[in-house]
Design a protein around this motif. Structure first.
Motif, mmCIF file in Angstrom:
data_model
loop_
_atom_site.group_PDB
_atom_site.id
_atom_site.type_symbol
_atom_site.label_atom_id
_atom_site.label_comp_id
_atom_site.label_asym_id
_atom_site.label_seq_id
_atom_site.Cartn_x
_atom_site.Cartn_y
_atom_site.Cartn_z
ATOM 1 N N GLY A 1 0.771 -1.233 0.000
ATOM 2 C CA GLY A 1 0.000 0.000 0.000
ATOM 3 C C GLY A 1 0.797 1.275 0.000
ATOM 4 O O GLY A 1 0.600 2.149 -0.835
ATOM 5 N N THR A 2 1.735 1.418 0.929
ATOM 6 C CA THR A 2 2.353 2.725 1.121
ATOM 7 C C THR A 2 3.333 3.101 0.019
ATOM 8 O O THR A 2 3.530 4.274 -0.254
ATOM 9 C CB THR A 2 3.098 2.789 2.465
ATOM 10 O OG1 THR A 2 4.251 1.950 2.406
ATOM 11 C CG2 THR A 2 2.199 2.348 3.611
ATOM 12 N N ALA B 1 0.994 -1.618 -5.741
ATOM 13 C CA ALA B 1 1.347 -0.653 -4.706
ATOM 14 C C ALA B 1 2.758 -0.116 -4.913
ATOM 15 O O ALA B 1 3.033 1.068 -4.694
ATOM 16 C CB ALA B 1 1.225 -1.305 -3.331
ATOM 17 N N HIS B 2 3.660 -0.990 -5.346
ATOM 18 C CA HIS B 2 5.047 -0.574 -5.603
ATOM 19 C C HIS B 2 5.111 0.423 -6.759
ATOM 20 O O HIS B 2 5.788 1.454 -6.667
ATOM 21 C CB HIS B 2 5.882 -1.815 -5.911
ATOM 22 C CG HIS B 2 7.331 -1.529 -6.142
ATOM 23 N ND1 HIS B 2 8.175 -1.097 -5.140
ATOM 24 C CD2 HIS B 2 8.096 -1.613 -7.273
ATOM 25 C CE1 HIS B 2 9.392 -0.937 -5.633
ATOM 26 N NE2 HIS B 2 9.367 -1.231 -6.915
ATOM 27 N N LEU B 3 4.397 0.149 -7.830
ATOM 28 C CA LEU B 3 4.380 1.067 -8.968
ATOM 29 C C LEU B 3 3.751 2.407 -8.575
ATOM 30 O O LEU B 3 4.198 3.470 -9.017
ATOM 31 C CB LEU B 3 3.620 0.444 -10.133
ATOM 32 C CG LEU B 3 4.243 -0.820 -10.734
ATOM 33 C CD1 LEU B 3 3.340 -1.388 -11.830
ATOM 34 C CD2 LEU B 3 5.636 -0.543 -11.277
ATOM 35 N N ALA B 4 2.723 2.358 -7.742
ATOM 36 C CA ALA B 4 2.108 3.597 -7.259
ATOM 37 C C ALA B 4 3.104 4.407 -6.441
ATOM 38 O O ALA B 4 3.110 5.645 -6.496
ATOM 39 C CB ALA B 4 0.868 3.280 -6.429
ATOM 40 N N GLY B 5 3.959 3.715 -5.697
ATOM 41 C CA GLY B 5 5.000 4.412 -4.943
ATOM 42 C C GLY B 5 5.965 5.135 -5.855
ATOM 43 O O GLY B 5 6.367 6.279 -5.590
ATOM 44 N N ALA C 1 -2.760 2.729 -1.694
ATOM 45 C CA ALA C 1 -2.096 2.551 -2.992
ATOM 46 C C ALA C 1 -2.961 3.060 -4.135
ATOM 47 O O ALA C 1 -2.462 3.689 -5.080
ATOM 48 C CB ALA C 1 -1.761 1.072 -3.204
ATOM 49 N N LEU C 2 -4.260 2.794 -4.077
ATOM 50 C CA LEU C 2 -5.156 3.282 -5.120
ATOM 51 C C LEU C 2 -5.140 4.810 -5.176
ATOM 52 O O LEU C 2 -5.076 5.404 -6.259
ATOM 53 C CB LEU C 2 -6.572 2.784 -4.854
ATOM 54 C CG LEU C 2 -7.627 3.165 -5.904
ATOM 55 C CD1 LEU C 2 -7.311 2.516 -7.250
ATOM 56 C CD2 LEU C 2 -9.023 2.775 -5.427
#
Length: 377
Positions: A140-141, A246-250, A194-195
């Motif tokens: 998520g983060t 979540a990693h790509l969103a980071g 994450a979203l």
């Protein structure tokens, strides 16, 4: 347009990859490890698993478990003192976003003798921290992708950003097996975070083609796999897809910055102690509606990533997000989160003052944020 993109660092992804941790440590030229984790993780067996992996490889290590859900500046100072006492080492950040954020601050403070977490605003230009490997146990983060963290100044009742380029994790170890069996409510809160990272990165004033590419794929992956991981915590395919999203969103947020949803979320958490993802969910659709006229292209990209039809793309995106929030049972009115109507002006003021809010596609006034908060009270 001229763009400059910092290299993303090394990522190791796949079920069971945590077993290779000793080799990752040695690749950084170290033979000692200082593990930073939160107080509750040991009961899952994950801390013991990592200790066994390190011990079997003959790597000297110690575990620092003094990190709470919203790490405070005092916790960072205690951790830095423990790391200075232990000596030169690779810092392994093990846990959710709080542990990863705390580990960055601890690493940076330990590398700067005499520094304290209260000096956070001045540490961006400080000396280097100790090298860091991130091993997230939630999806998520995205904290494993960047060199900054959030800590709480309890006295001032505000969130403080602490970071430095040297504490961006050298290696991110993404093992979805570590998230198997994560409680549904934690899956929901971290996954919703994450979203939001993906959506706000698309709409951010700092968005670039690079960040948008990361964010679009992140929204697709999280939108697909989060409800499945919530329904079945043992679904490794869903856990794997969610962790990658979540990693790509980071990576996206690291390049673009975030926006008003996070500005409000930080303020809500500081005032009430509400878990971060739950705070974001309370206002997500409402902030999207507030920003719709200024974020038309971003919300079209969001709707397309979630595979919902136009031509009213903003409405389609908002409805799709509302459906996801409903599927993971996360949205709560502010009154259930402990917010009184008298609290709203102060929360609105803190949200507008938060650094991330400056990236919002439509910049709000305190009055507008207060009205939005009253609408979801």
């Amino acid at each position: 347009m001229r763009l400059s993109v910092e290299p993303a660092g090394r990522t190791e992804y796949g079920p069971g990859v945590v077993a290779e941790l000793p080799g990752f440590v040695e690749s950084l030229g170290h033979i000692r490890v200082f593990v930073v984790t939160d107080r509750g993780l040991r009961v899952t067996g994950i801390v013991e698993r990592v200790e066994k992996i390190l011990a079997t490889a003959g790597i000297e290590h110690t575990v620092h478990e003094d990190v709470g859900p919203n790490p405070s500046t005092a916790e960072l100072d205690r951790g830095a003192a423990a790391l200075r006492s232990f000596g030169d080492a690779v810092v392994v950040a093990l846990g959710g976003g709080s542990a990863l954020d705390a580990a960055k601050g601890i690493s940076l403070l330990a590398g700067n003798p005499g520094a304290a977490a209260a000096d956070a605003d001045r540490l961006w230009d400080a000396g280097d921290g100790l090298p860091l490997i991130a091993v997230p146990t939630t999806a998520g983060t995205g904290a494993e992708t960047n060199g900054f963290g959030v800590t709480e100044d309890v006295c001032a009742r505000r969130k403080v950003y602490i970071g430095h380029s040297s504490v961006r994790p050298r290696i991110a170890v993404l093992d979805p097996e570590l998230t198997l069996g994560l409680p549904a409510r934690v899956t929901a809160a971290t996954g919703l975070d994450a979203l939001v990272h993906g959506i706000e990165s698309l709409a951010s004033r700092g968005s670039t083609p690079f960040s948008a590419a990361y964010a679009t794929q992140a929204v697709t992956l999280v939108g697909r796999w989060l409800p499945m991981a919530y329904r079945d915590g043992a679904d490794l395919e869903a856990r794997s897809g969610l962790m990658l999203g979540a990693h790509l969103a980071g990576h996206a947020l690291t390049q673009s910055g975030l926006g008003l949803v996070h500005g409000i979320g930080h303020a809500l958490t500081a005032h009430t102690g509400t878990p971060h993802g739950v705070a974001l969910a309370a206002v997500l659709e409402e902030v999207m509606a507030f920003s719709a006229t200024a974020a038309a292209e971003a919300y079209e990209a969001t709707a397309r990533a979630l595979h919902v039809p136009g031509p009213d793309w903003a409405t389609a995106a908002i409805e799709a997000v509302r459906e996801i929030s409903g599927a993971i049972e996360i949205k709560r009115p502010l009154r259930e989160l402990g917010v009184t109507r008298d609290d709203i002006p102060a929360i609105a003021a803190d949200a507008v003052a938060d650094a991330v809010t400056k990236n919002a596609p439509r910049l709000p006034s305190e009055t507008e944020v207060a009205e939005l908060l009253r609408s979801v009270h």
